[in-house]
Design an enzyme around this catalytic site. Structure first.
Site, short mmCIF file in Angstrom:
data_model
loop_
_atom_site.label_atom_id
_atom_site.label_comp_id
_atom_site.label_asym_id
_atom_site.label_seq_id
_atom_site.Cartn_x
_atom_site.Cartn_y
_atom_site.Cartn_z
N TYR A 216 2.98 -0.50 12.28
CA TYR A 216 1.91 -0.70 11.45
C TYR A 216 0.60 -0.32 12.14
O TYR A 216 -0.40 0.20 11.34
CB TYR A 216 1.93 -2.32 11.89
CG TYR A 216 0.77 -3.07 11.17
CD1 TYR A 216 1.12 -3.88 10.10
CD2 TYR A 216 -0.66 -3.19 11.74
CE1 TYR A 216 0.18 -4.50 9.02
CE2 TYR A 216 -1.62 -4.04 11.01
CZ TYR A 216 -1.13 -4.67 9.63
OH TYR A 216 -2.16 -5.30 9.15
N HIS B 77 -0.32 -10.66 10.53
CA HIS B 77 1.06 -10.43 10.07
C HIS B 77 1.84 -10.48 11.33
O HIS B 77 1.63 -9.99 12.41
CB HIS B 77 0.99 -8.85 9.60
CG HIS B 77 -0.01 -8.78 8.27
ND1 HIS B 77 0.31 -9.61 6.95
CD2 HIS B 77 -0.87 -7.93 7.66
CE1 HIS B 77 -0.54 -8.92 6.02
NE2 HIS B 77 -1.20 -8.29 6.64
N ASP C 282 -5.81 -8.08 11.41
CA ASP C 282 -4.73 -7.19 11.36
C ASP C 282 -4.46 -6.47 12.59
O ASP C 282 -3.38 -5.96 12.76
CB ASP C 282 -5.33 -5.93 10.41
CG ASP C 282 -5.13 -6.43 8.90
OD1 ASP C 282 -3.95 -6.84 8.45
OD2 ASP C 282 -5.90 -6.31 7.96
N HIS D 76 0.81 -1.33 -0.01
CA HIS D 76 0.15 0.16 0.04
C HIS D 76 0.92 1.23 0.21
O HIS D 76 0.65 2.17 0.82
CB HIS D 76 -0.95 0.13 1.21
CG HIS D 76 -1.89 -1.09 1.28
ND1 HIS D 76 -2.04 -2.05 0.21
CD2 HIS D 76 -2.66 -1.61 2.21
CE1 HIS D 76 -2.96 -2.87 0.63
NE2 HIS D 76 -3.32 -2.76 1.89
N HIS E 47 -9.27 -3.11 10.27
CA HIS E 47 -9.23 -1.89 9.86
C HIS E 47 -10.20 -1.51 8.63
O HIS E 47 -10.33 -0.45 8.28
CB HIS E 47 -7.88 -1.33 9.54
CG HIS E 47 -7.34 -2.20 7.95
ND1 HIS E 47 -6.97 -1.45 7.08
CD2 HIS E 47 -7.32 -3.62 7.90
CE1 HIS E 47 -6.55 -2.27 6.19
NE2 HIS E 47 -6.75 -3.52 6.61
N GLU F 140 -9.70 -8.64 3.02
CA GLU F 140 -8.79 -8.09 2.15
C GLU F 140 -7.96 -9.29 1.47
O GLU F 140 -7.63 -10.33 2.18
CB GLU F 140 -7.96 -7.20 2.82
CG GLU F 140 -7.20 -6.24 2.05
CD GLU F 140 -6.46 -5.21 2.86
OE1 GLU F 140 -5.60 -4.60 2.22
OE2 GLU F 140 -6.54 -5.11 3.93
N HIS G 100 -11.32 -11.23 7.67
CA HIS G 100 -11.22 -9.98 6.95
C HIS G 100 -11.22 -10.47 5.35
O HIS G 100 -10.25 -11.30 5.01
CB HIS G 100 -10.07 -9.26 7.56
CG HIS G 100 -9.44 -8.04 6.81
ND1 HIS G 100 -10.42 -7.17 6.14
CD2 HIS G 100 -8.53 -7.46 6.75
CE1 HIS G 100 -9.90 -6.11 5.73
NE2 HIS G 100 -8.50 -6.17 6.00
N ASP H 243 -4.91 -9.93 0.87
CA ASP H 243 -3.58 -10.50 1.51
C ASP H 243 -4.04 -11.67 2.41
O ASP H 243 -3.24 -12.53 3.17
CB ASP H 243 -2.84 -9.37 2.00
CG ASP H 243 -3.37 -8.56 3.13
OD1 ASP H 243 -4.74 -8.40 2.95
OD2 ASP H 243 -2.77 -8.05 3.84
#
Length: 395
Positions: free
Chosen positions: A192, A224, A164, A23, A145, A79, A77, A81
């Site tokens: 982060y 992560h 996250d 990002h 998030h 997203e 989540h 990734d």
């Protein structure tokens, strides 16, 4: 190989040692895509990995069990990734039931319309799933998030899998916090938070922290970076402090330069702060890791920004940083602006505009020089810097 976190819960994710851009953030230590296999009498995979790393996930899961026998797939989540391998996994695990929040279910079908015929179980706060020996409880944590974000809690062993939240972009042989350098992983946690979590309204974050505190997890296993087993309560306390909006008696200075004028001004400001005994971090925008910069601006009472004028506007590398700063949560911060120009000026107006967007209150006179700072300019700037440093101390 998979690694056992506690009895019945295994890390089966992937490590991306070579990732350097996430990002638009510089990820100098790579990242991991953590996924967890929970095994009681039945099995559940909590999150997946980026599609490019699906083979790593598959090998680790099938070391423990055939993927086709998977009973549940929890999507914390949506997203990519974390959910990028969803369609591939479901093609190999035809009986697996998908579990997500309401927004998560919506996101799954928007990403993978081919799954429109697949049943998705939507969970509400506190809903549970008994795997036989391990109970999973689900806690939506919207805006930590994304609106779909959810945490999954393994009740009996006390393992929280919050996606996250509490993550870091850090890939190493170490899997647990007590296997990695303490100061390094805590700094990665702060970076982060500043670049992913802090770019939001802090109220949902505070609500999520309260929910996490009420569970008092023994282990926090994010999506992560390292898994927190030695410092789980410490990282909750850090999140609580950052979400509170508190700042420290320190300053962060961000600048850039074309021909050295604003660099000379930045060094004089740094000298003024040092003479007053106030800590200051100095970054040149075009060559700095913005995660590092945002981690410092997040906790600094003083924000100092300077740059040259280019075509009546602020020099673009500084403006790029200020775009990120304008997205961060508001705090009680004081600002100092400096700029250099040749003919018409304009950089200072842009900086002040960004300060207004960021809720930063200009607290001293604007410092401008034309072309190159004279000795008198530098002497005046030094006194301005000292006065601003004293204001930071006294505030």
């Amino acid at each position: 190989m998979p690694r056992e976190i506690t009895k019945g819960i295994f890390w089966v994710g992937a490590k991306d040692f070579t990732l350097r851009d996430f990002h638009s953030y510089w990820t100098s230590r790579g990242t991991t895509y953590n996924a967890y296999l929970v095994r009681g009498n039945r099995s559940a995979l909590v999150d997946t990995v980026k599609e490019t790393h699906f083979d790593q996930l598959l090998r680790r899961v099938e070391t423990l069990m055939p993927l086709e026998e998977l009973d549940y797939l929890v999507v914390n989540h949506c997203e990519l990734d974390h959910m990028g391998s969803l369609e591939k996994i479901l093609s190999l695990a035809p009986r697996a039931k998908v579990i997500a929040s309401a927004k998560g279910a919506e996101g799954i079908l928007l990403h993978f319309p081919g799954l429109s015929g697949r049943e998705i179980t939507v969970v509400k706060p506190g809903d549970t799933l008994d795997l036989g020996g391990i109970t999973l409880a689900f806690y939506p944590i919207p805006m930590v998030h994304w609106p779909d974000s959810m945490a999954t809690y393994a009740v009996e062993p006390g393992v929280l899998m919050p996606n996250d939240a509490f993550g870091q972009h850090y890939a190493a042989e170490a899997l647990f916090d007590d296997e990695a350098p303490k100061e390094l992983v805590l700094r990665e946690l702060q970076k982060y938070y500043a670049s992913i979590v802090d770019l939001l309204n802090p109220v949902p974050v505070r609500k999520a922290i309260e929910a996490v505190k009420s569970l008092s997890p023994k282990i926090i296993a994010p999506s992560h970076g390292v898994i927190w087993r030695a410092m789980s309560q410490d990282v909750i306390a850090l999140y609580e402090a950052w979400a509170s909006g508190s700042v420290e008696v320190k300053a962060t200075l961000v600048y850039d330069t074309m021909y050295g004028a604003t660099e000379a001004m930045a060094r004089i400001i740094e000298e003024g702060f040092e003479s007053e005994g106030v800590p200051i971090s100095v970054y040149r925008a075009s060559v700095s890791d913005f995660q590092e910069v945002l981690a410092d601006t997040m906790v600094s009472r003083g924000i100092i920004v300077g740059g040259p004028t280019m075509n009546n506007r602020l020099y673009p590398p500084v403006a790029f940083f200020l775009e990120y700063l304008a997205m961060s949560a508001r705090r009680e911060r004081l600002g100092f602006v400096f700029s250099a120009y040749g003919w018409g000026g304009g950089a200072e107006k842009d900086i002040l505009g960004y300060f207004e967007q960021s809720g930063i209150k200009p607290a001293c006179e604007l410092w401008r020089v034309r072309f190159r700072p004279t000795d008198q300019d530098l002497s005046s700037g030094l006194e301005m810097a000292k006065a601003f440093a004293r204001l930071i101390k006294g505030g």
